[in-house]
Design a protein around this motif. Structure first.
Motif, PDB file in Angstrom:
ATOM      1  N   SER A  57       0.839  -1.202   0.000  1.00  0.00           N
ATOM      2  CA  SER A  57       0.000   0.000   0.000  1.00  0.00           C
ATOM      3  C   SER A  57       0.876   1.254   0.000  1.00  0.00           C
ATOM      4  O   SER A  57       0.429   2.333  -0.357  1.00  0.00           O
ATOM      5  N   PRO A  83       2.737   3.072  -4.090  1.00  0.00           N
ATOM      6  CA  PRO A  83       2.491   4.267  -4.902  1.00  0.00           C
ATOM      7  C   PRO A  83       3.156   5.507  -4.315  1.00  0.00           C
ATOM      8  O   PRO A  83       3.698   6.336  -5.037  1.00  0.00           O
ATOM      9  N   ASN A 128      -6.114   0.519  -5.062  1.00  0.00           N
ATOM     10  CA  ASN A 128      -5.781   0.807  -6.461  1.00  0.00           C
ATOM     11  C   ASN A 128      -6.914   1.535  -7.165  1.00  0.00           C
ATOM     12  O   ASN A 128      -6.698   2.470  -7.930  1.00  0.00           O
ATOM     13  N   TYR A 178      -6.044   2.227 -14.399  1.00  0.00           N
ATOM     14  CA  TYR A 178      -6.240   2.027 -12.957  1.00  0.00           C
ATOM     15  C   TYR A 178      -7.683   1.622 -12.634  1.00  0.00           C
ATOM     16  O   TYR A 178      -7.922   0.810 -11.758  1.00  0.00           O
ATOM     17  N   ALA A 231      -7.676  -2.391 -12.110  1.00  0.00           N
ATOM     18  CA  ALA A 231      -7.948  -2.599 -10.681  1.00  0.00           C
ATOM     19  C   ALA A 231      -9.432  -2.869 -10.447  1.00  0.00           C
ATOM     20  O   ALA A 231      -9.806  -3.547  -9.500  1.00  0.00           O
ATOM     21  N   ASN A 275       1.141  -1.734 -10.818  1.00  0.00           N
ATOM     22  CA  ASN A 275       1.469  -0.413 -10.268  1.00  0.00           C
ATOM     23  C   ASN A 275       2.751   0.157 -10.874  1.00  0.00           C
ATOM     24  O   ASN A 275       2.837   1.351 -11.160  1.00  0.00           O
ATOM     25  N   PHE A 329       1.606   3.490 -12.774  1.00  0.00           N
ATOM     26  CA  PHE A 329       1.734   4.695 -11.953  1.00  0.00           C
ATOM     27  C   PHE A 329       2.626   5.744 -12.615  1.00  0.00           C
ATOM     28  O   PHE A 329       2.279   6.931 -12.630  1.00  0.00           O
TER      29      PHE A 329
END
Lengths: 303, 648
Positions: A10, A13, B384, B416, B420, B459, B463
């Motif tokens: 978690s 990011p 997410n 995303y 997700a 991710n 991201f």
């Protein structure tokens, strides 16, 4: 072990965010060089604040709940209570998002209306017609009666009214450091006000896919001091060649071209925004167009 | 047309694909012949009208399409890893991102969701099949031939290359003269008809075939989301049907609906496309919400928190999804008032979505959380999806959107929410309901490997794209120059994509491994489930329920277990069960659709007309079909039930 991985996941990011701060000098959108981009920058920052808040709240709640209520030795016989819900809580987490959305909507609407107008009233905007064609940008200055291809010079601190149109597929005119984009469409005219605060060179590109060489459909915006700009205009008026209909047709053919400068504009004989001008004399033009497509590969990048 | 134009030539990658396609087909024919499975294939699968088998076929197709779309994605990432790469040229890249988008949304996400709903919904509502089993088979086969038609484009005739949104005038004859976009128009049309019929079928099924006692407000959350999704399908898909029909006319018969000349209006396409397209994303997201609700509630051992609020919020989202489409083109210059309206409606979606997030969190609270693979996917969804959601709100702010639009910021956002949201849900649902489909459990250890590889890879891949967008990188660029400073983040993204690919390989291995060595599910209720599907045996008997259960509360099966009785079958009460007969006609009609479509793509109208005659013949034969199905005798039911240990 599993829980450690969860926490780590978690945080992923966020750690990326830190890592990325190193690259921030390249983030053009976050480096506004004019009032339009600045308005958008402020709006973006305002929203990022709220969004980070939401992310933190959800992530913290999520982590706490997972850690506390996971199945672990000693909780094997724990039987969760049967709860149906809680009206008060439902109201709370409906009301808070409504407040946040309101806090975002008000400045959004204000900014959206503001961007339709020039950022200052006292200065007369400079009008530049922008014509997107496969795959180049043509800039016409009707008042100065000059035309450029793939670059555009503008004076600093003067609002510029770009009148956008296209000969062919829908393109999107975007100069990240000066402001957000707008579509340029065939037979249509859209208007975009931009303004530069300081002299400099700003990257512009087509943001909407238009086929083969879309990727290379870039242009440079050069902001100059007013004196430099006027000097440049004069120079172009005196030294640049005239644009002929024939030359213009060649420029419009699908393919890449280098930078060009002319001492008149194609608006003299055609304004693509006013008509489906691309198709004047349709039968002739149409067959020619098909040929363009076949000959596409033979067009080369000429500087 | 010359053969050299008919087959795509000149690309080593395509030749490799040609070879592998031929080898795979020879392999399949060989295996089926060697093991004498042709009859089995026909009787058990091609002619089936059983919702569970149809669901399995949907999921197998979806996994195949996930492979195809995933390979497309990896090719794109390979090309973008370094600046000025010469791996793919622009034309090839354009084809690949077009097929990637179209396949992932229409031929992967949708069928995966529809597959799960086929398997689960009748079981959850205590029904023996869907309302129209025959129509269900047609739906599947139309989807399947549409997908196949779309997929052969890259070796026969050439792929569509105008983006999955196929914006005009780019997608018109003038700028896209090949057959690629004909494939797009026709293949989507055929599978779209199938989807529309699925929508009607499940709406009727849910409204009319629920077990006695199951009021609307006692329906499992997944069933609720499917009900609302069906409404979305029924309202949204006709718009796509019309838009694609106009597109087909424009491309095949030179009409001028979306062209630049003669009063054509290219903006009309963008509007029609997104009037369908925005509800479409909720068609794949709402069922995902349903899957997460089921999984979270089961593995937290708690009733879903705020069930009613959850229902209202889906209805709210569904309603709003029809009045937000303009946010896909705020930059079209519709004016500040229009943009402001659609900004606000779009941001408003955050409210019911937020409600759902908090209700899931509070379902977990005070629960006893078991970290099974299905649960890991569902839990990972929350953080997410929130990242995807908040960036969605940022995109909804029109004035700011002018800076994000068409950039990698947008790419990051919708991956995303779609990965997700939908992909995580598909994987969660696959692991969760796998025992119901095949009678064994997917290996948990391998499942967790897939999860971590895919989730972390996801991710790492997406991201950085938020930042690439802020750096000015636009979508659909096939390359970039080194001086822009985009290289590091692109390298990172490609590493992430590779991890996702490895995760997918582990998943495929898991399917094989579990089939051979996986733990058999003898109980029919491996997760201590709450809803009626867990009251059946694993795999589920052909007729689902020997006796139709009676529902007294939400989480019907949980209540039965709590009352100490479970779901008991009183053999005295057994009656013969009426079931629909298999039919080969849906398959054959769809094959005719394939040839009709193929004829239209290449403007071979003779072929198209002949195939159309066969389609109509199939429909006529169906009208005179008086096969009323058959009965399963009480004895046979008893035998089956005793075998599975469910009977007394």
């Amino acid at each position: 072990m599993k829980q450690k991985m969860w926490k780590w996941a978690s945080l992923l990011p966020l750690s990326l965010l830190l890592l990325l701060s190193g690259c921030s000098e390249n983030m053009l959108v976050l480096q506004p060089k004019g009032p339009v981009a600045k308005t958008q920058y402020d709006l973006i920052m305002w929203s990022i604040g709220f969004m980070l808040l939401i992310i933190v709240v959800v992530f913290v709640l999520f982590t706490v709940v997972l850690v506390r209520y996971r199945e672990k030795p000693g909780r094997d016989n724990y039987e969760p209570p049967e709860e149906e819900g809680n009206t008060l809580l439902e109201i709370v987490w409906t009301a808070i998002p409504i407040l946040i959305v309101t806090a975002l909507a008000v400045p959004t609407v204000k900014a959206t209306f503001a961007l339709e107008k020039p950022s200052q009233k006292s200065v007369k905007p400079l009008t530049i017609h922008v014509t997107a064609a496969n795959w180049k940008w043509i800039f016409s200055y009707p008042e100065q009666n000059i035309e450029t291809v793939n670059y555009v010079n503008i004076p600093e601190d003067v609002p510029v009214k770009f009148k956008l149109t296209s000969v062919g597929p829908m393109s999107s005119f975007w100069v990240p450091q000066l402001g957000g984009q707008k579509y340029a469409m065939d037979g249509m005219e859209t208007e975009l006000f931009l303004e530069a605060d300081e002299p400099g060179s700003y990257m512009g590109r087509n943001a909407n896919f238009t086929g083969k060489d879309f990727t290379h459909m870039e242009f440079e915006v050069v902001a100059q001091t007013k004196d430099d700009f006027n000097k440049w205009v004069k120079e172009v008026q005196q030294t640049a060649p005239k644009l002929s209909k024939g030359k213009y047709e060649t420029i419009l053919k699908p393919g890449l071209v280098g930078r060009m400068t002319f001492s008149n504009t194609h608006l003299e004989w055609i304004d693509h925004a006013k008509q489906n001008s691309h198709h004047m004399g349709k039968t002739e033009e149409h067959s020619e167009n098909t040929k363009h497509h076949e000959g596409m590969d033979m067009e080369h990048h000429s500087h | 047309m010359k053969w050299s134009e008919f087959f795509v030539t000149g690309e080593p990658l395509i030749y490799a694909a040609d070879v592998s396609i031929v080898l795979t087909m020879i392999g399949i024919v060989f295996v089926l012949t060697y093991f004498k499975k042709w009859k089995w294939l026909w009787n058990e699968w091609l002619t089936t009208v059983d919702h569970k088998k149809i669901g399995v076929m949907y999921i197998i197709s979806a996994v195949l399409m996930l492979f195809r779309g995933g390979v497309d994605a990896l090719l794109m990432r390979a090309q973008l890893t370094a600046p000025n790469m010469k791996f793919l040229d622009s034309q090839h890249y354009n084809e690949i991102f077009t097929t990637h988008g179209t396949i992932m949304i229409l031929f992967m996400a949708m069928p995966f969701i529809i597959g799960l709903m086929n398997i689960v919904v009748p079981l959850q509502i205590g029904a023996r099949d869907v309302a129209y089993p025959y129509l269900n088979a047609i739906s599947f086969w139309l989807f399947f031939v549409g997908a196949m038609l779309f997929n052969i484009a890259f070796v026969i005739g050439g792929s569509p290359d105008a983006g999955w949104t196929a914006y005009f005038p780019l997608a018109g004859n003038e700028f896209s003269p090949g057959v690629g976009n004909n494939y797009y128009a026709v293949a989507l049309q055929i599978s779209g008809i199938g989807t529309l019929m699925t929508g009607i079928n499940f709406l009727v099924t849910i409204l009319k075939m629920r077990a006695p006692g199951m009021t609307l407000m006692r329906m499992p959350m997944f069933t609720w989301t499917i009900l609302i999704t069906c409404v979305l399908i029924i309202f949204a898909f006709p718009v796509l049907t019309v838009a694609l029909a106009l597109m087909t006319f424009d491309r095949l018969f030179d009409t001028q609906f979306f062209t630049m000349a003669n009063g054509g209006m290219s903006m009309l396409w963008a509007n029609l496309f997104w009037i369908w397209g925005h509800p479409e994303v909720y068609i794949v997201i709402l069922p995902s919400f349903g899957i997460f609700s089921e999984v979270v509630s089961t593995f937290a051992r708690k009733r879903l928190f705020g069930y009613k609020a959850m229902v209202y919020s889906i209805v709210g989202i569904a309603f709003l999804s029809f009045i937000v489409w303009v946010h896909h083109f705020f930059t079209m210059g519709a004016g500040a008032a229009v943009n402001s309206f659609f900004s606000i409606t779009t941001m408003a979606i955050a409210v019911p979505t937020g409600v759902k997030i908090f209700n899931w969190l509070f379902t977990l609270r005070k629960g006893r959380i078991r970290f099974t693979t299905a649960m890991l996917w569902s839990l990972a969804f929350i953080p997410n999806f929130v990242i995807g959601g908040v960036t969605g709100v940022m995109l909804a702010m029109a004035a700011a959107d002018y800076q994000y639009h068409n950039s990698y910021f947008l790419i990051a956002h919708f991956h995303y929410v779609l990965i997700a949201g939908t992909v995580f849900a598909c994987f969660a649902g696959l692991h969760y309901w796998y025992p119901k489909m095949f009678g064994h459990i997917l290996n948990e250890r391998l499942g967790k490997w897939t999860f971590w590889l895919f989730m972390i890879g996801f991710n790492i891949c997406f991201f950085p794209m938020y930042f690439l967008g802020l750096m000015g990188m636009t979508r659909r660029m096939y390359t970039y120059s080194a001086g822009l400073g985009w290289t590091p983040l692109n390298v990172v993204a490609s590493v992430g994509a590779a991890l996702m690919g490895i995760g997918f390989i582990v998943l495929c291995y898991n399917i094989y491994y579990s089939a051979r060595y996986g733990e058999r599910d003898m109980t029919g209720d491996p997760w201590d489930g709450r809803t009626l599907e867990w009251a059946t045996s694993s795999p589920v008997a052909h007729y689902n329920f020997a006796v139709i259960p009676e529902v007294k509360d939400l989480d019907a099966y949980w209540e039965m277990k709590k009352s100490g009785k479970g779901f008991e079958i009183d053999e005295e009460k057994l009656k013969p069960i009426h079931m629909p007969s298999n039919s080969g006609r849906p398959f054959l009609i769809s094959i005719a659709f394939f040839f009709a479509g193929f004829g239209l793509v290449f403007k071979w109208f003779t072929l198209a007309i002949i195939a159309a005659v066969f389609i109509i013949l199939g429909l006529i034969l169906r009208s005179f079909d008086d096969d009323d199905g058959y009965y399963i005798s009480v004895d046979e039911i008893k035998r089956t039930e005793r075998l599975t240990g469910k009977g007394a």
